[in-house]
Design an enzyme around this catalytic site. Structure first.
Site, short mmCIF file in Angstrom:
data_model
loop_
_atom_site.label_atom_id
_atom_site.label_comp_id
_atom_site.label_asym_id
_atom_site.label_seq_id
_atom_site.Cartn_x
_atom_site.Cartn_y
_atom_site.Cartn_z
N ARG A 71 0.87 -1.18 0.00
CA ARG A 71 0.00 0.00 0.00
C ARG A 71 0.90 1.22 0.00
NH1 ARG A 71 2.39 1.76 3.87
NH2 ARG A 71 0.84 3.41 3.95
N GLY A 72 0.27 2.40 -0.06
CA GLY A 72 1.04 3.62 -0.22
C GLY A 72 1.09 3.95 -1.71
N ALA A 73 0.83 5.20 -2.04
CA ALA A 73 0.65 5.57 -3.45
C ALA A 73 1.84 5.19 -4.35
CB ALA A 73 0.35 7.07 -3.53
N ARG A 106 -7.26 -0.04 -6.94
CA ARG A 106 -7.52 1.01 -5.95
C ARG A 106 -7.74 2.34 -6.69
NH1 ARG A 106 -4.08 1.19 -0.56
NH2 ARG A 106 -5.99 2.24 0.11
N GLN A 220 -2.17 2.02 10.00
CA GLN A 220 -0.85 2.09 9.35
C GLN A 220 0.17 2.82 10.24
OE1 GLN A 220 -3.74 2.80 7.87
NE2 GLN A 220 -3.72 2.41 5.69
N ASP A 261 -1.78 10.94 -1.74
CA ASP A 261 -2.16 9.96 -2.75
C ASP A 261 -2.50 10.61 -4.07
OD1 ASP A 261 -2.68 8.54 -0.06
OD2 ASP A 261 -2.61 6.97 -1.58
N ASN A 271 -5.15 12.58 1.05
CA ASN A 271 -4.33 11.62 1.80
C ASN A 271 -5.24 10.83 2.73
OD1 ASN A 271 -1.61 10.64 2.43
ND2 ASN A 271 -1.92 11.55 4.43
N LYS A 272 -4.66 9.94 3.49
CA LYS A 272 -5.41 9.05 4.38
C LYS A 272 -6.45 9.81 5.20
CE LYS A 272 -5.20 5.53 4.48
NZ LYS A 272 -6.19 4.74 3.69
O1 MRU Z 1 -4.48 3.23 2.24
P1 MRU Z 1 -3.00 3.40 2.18
O2 MRU Z 1 -2.27 2.78 3.33
O3 MRU Z 1 -2.44 2.97 0.84
O4 MRU Z 1 -2.80 4.98 2.29
C1 MRU Z 1 -1.51 5.49 2.23
C2 MRU Z 1 -1.45 6.94 2.47
O5 MRU Z 1 -2.44 7.61 2.67
C3 MRU Z 1 -0.10 7.58 2.39
O6 MRU Z 1 0.00 8.66 3.25
C4 MRU Z 1 0.11 8.05 0.95
O7 MRU Z 1 -0.04 6.99 0.06
C5 MRU Z 1 1.43 8.66 0.75
S1 MRU Z 1 2.68 7.44 0.84
C6 MRU Z 1 4.16 7.94 0.40
#
Ligand code: MRU
Length: 378
Positions: A71-73, A106, A220, A261, A271-272
């Site tokens: 996960r993570g963009a 996603r 996370q 993201d 973002n999250k």
């Molecule tokens: O749902 P996730 O865990 O994929 O969400 C991740 C985030 O919101 C991060 O902050 C974002 O992707 C930036 S990561 C470098």
């Protein structure tokens, strides 16, 4: 540009990198040339178990992204690129099907679409029998680029934080940074975005302490950011998601840094879920709110994040249930709600540009507005 001291790497301990797990250093995804395998760290098992499964095929790559093993963009973009390789290794005729399946895994992070477009471009005009090779080369290039980009984000951000530290009159305590979710090496191939800034600031000798939001419902922050910061020996304290505003009022936060993201050309940041509330509290308390992101996270076609960015909605059981280990070390999942409760589970929110103090990218630091964002090369 090659990374010089990557955080994760499969190189012998002590040569470079800082994260060492069971005597080895890692990236969050890597390709094994000898075995012809794509390997990941399974993030659904951290911090309790460190497992590195092999992604065998397109289905496995889609499952890894959907189930958030990765996960993570930035990372899901690179995984999708490797997913194209795995798909074309199975059947070089399934370009369109694989692109469609991977892009549907996603919806919010734009890096996924961006990485797939890069692979699709690399495949243009390539003979059928060479498609898998071309997709692999593109995925490996994206992987290398991501490491270099994240390292540069860290350097630019560390300059900003060094200035903040210099301007702090009371240097008896550390620079207190609040972060939300995991924007670390685990969310990218290596280094991270927000956490890269923190690692590079620590490397400059500035005493840093990180407030880590637990980041309900997937936790996370609690599971991944705490684990990552501990591997890197960065001082940190886990807080519940609602504590940030109180800490800011008490003067215990010098700045916030989060990832993104998807960022619009006008500087709105997605973002999250929960990021927006932290930005509001930071604004009310006159605390800088920084967003660290690669330019690949900017969607130059969008100007209104609140109306235009698709927000992922995830399964109800992420909210009703939680996972952890029991006293015997066994992973358990427990329900904490009544069985028939109505649940909503939005994965992300949008922080309007007016609440963002600066964007930190690999190309430097800029203001969150159309004039400055549109100048970033893409
Ligand atoms: O749902 P996730 O865990 O994929 O969400 C991740 C985030 O919101 C991060 O902050 C974002 O992707 C930036 S990561 C470098």
């Amino acid at each position: 540009m090659a990374a010089t001291t990557a955080l994760f790497n499969q190189v012998p301990q002590g040569e470079r990198g800082d994260l060492n797990v069971n005597g080895k250093q890692y990236q969050s995804i890597w390709f094994d040339e000898i075995l012809d395998t794509v390997n990941i760290i399974d993030q659904t098992r951290l911090p309790h178990k460190f497992e590195t499964p092999v992604l065998e095929d397109l289905d496995a790559a889609c499952h890894a992204i959907e189930s958030m093993q990765v996960r993570g963009a930035p990372l899901i973009g690179v995984v999708a690129a490797y997913g194209m390789y795995l798909a074309l290794r199975e059947n070089p005729q399934q370009v369109a099907r694989a692109l469609q399946r991977l892009s549907a895994t996603r919806p919010t992070a734009v890096n996924l679409r961006w990485a797939l477009e890069r692979v699709a471009t690399a495949l243009e005009g390539v003979a059928v029998e060479m498609r898998a090779t071309a997709a692999l080369a593109a995925a490996r290039e994206l992987e290398r680029e991501d490491i270099a980009v994240c390292e540069r984000i860290g350097e630019h951000g560390a300059t900003l934080l060094s200035e903040l530290w210099e301007s702090k009159s009371d240097k008896s305590a550390a620079l207190n940074i609040l972060t939300h979710c995991n924007a670390g090496a685990l969310a990218t191939v290596d280094w991270g975005t927000a956490l890269s800034v923190i690692y590079k600031t620590v490397a400059r000798g500035i005493p840093v302490h990180v407030w880590v939001d637990e980041t309900r419902p997937r936790n996370q922050g609690a599971a991944l950011t705490c684990w990552e910061l501990a591997q890197h020996a960065v001082k940190h304290t886990l807080i519940v998601d609602n504590a940030g505003g109180h800490l800011m009022q008490q003067g215990l936060v010098d700045c916030c840094i989060v990832g993104s993201d998807r960022t619009t050309i006008t500087g709105d940041v997605c973002n999250k879920i929960g990021t927006y509330l932290k930005a509001l509290a930071a604004y009310d308390n006159n605390i800088p709110f920084f967003v660290a992101l690669p330019v690949s996270s900017i969607d130059f076609s969008l100007s209104d994040g609140i109306r235009e960015i698709p927000i992922e909605q995830r399964a109800a059981d992420e909210v009703s249930h939680f996972s952890g280990i029991d006293e015997k070390g066994e992973l358990q999942t427990l329900r904490m709600t009544p069985e028939d409760v109505c649940i909503s589970n939005f994965g992300f929110d949008v922080t309007p540009a007016r609440l963002v103090t600066r964007l930190i990218t690999e190309q430097g630091v800029c203001r969150a507005n159309r004039l400055e964002v549109s100048q970033l090369a893409h």
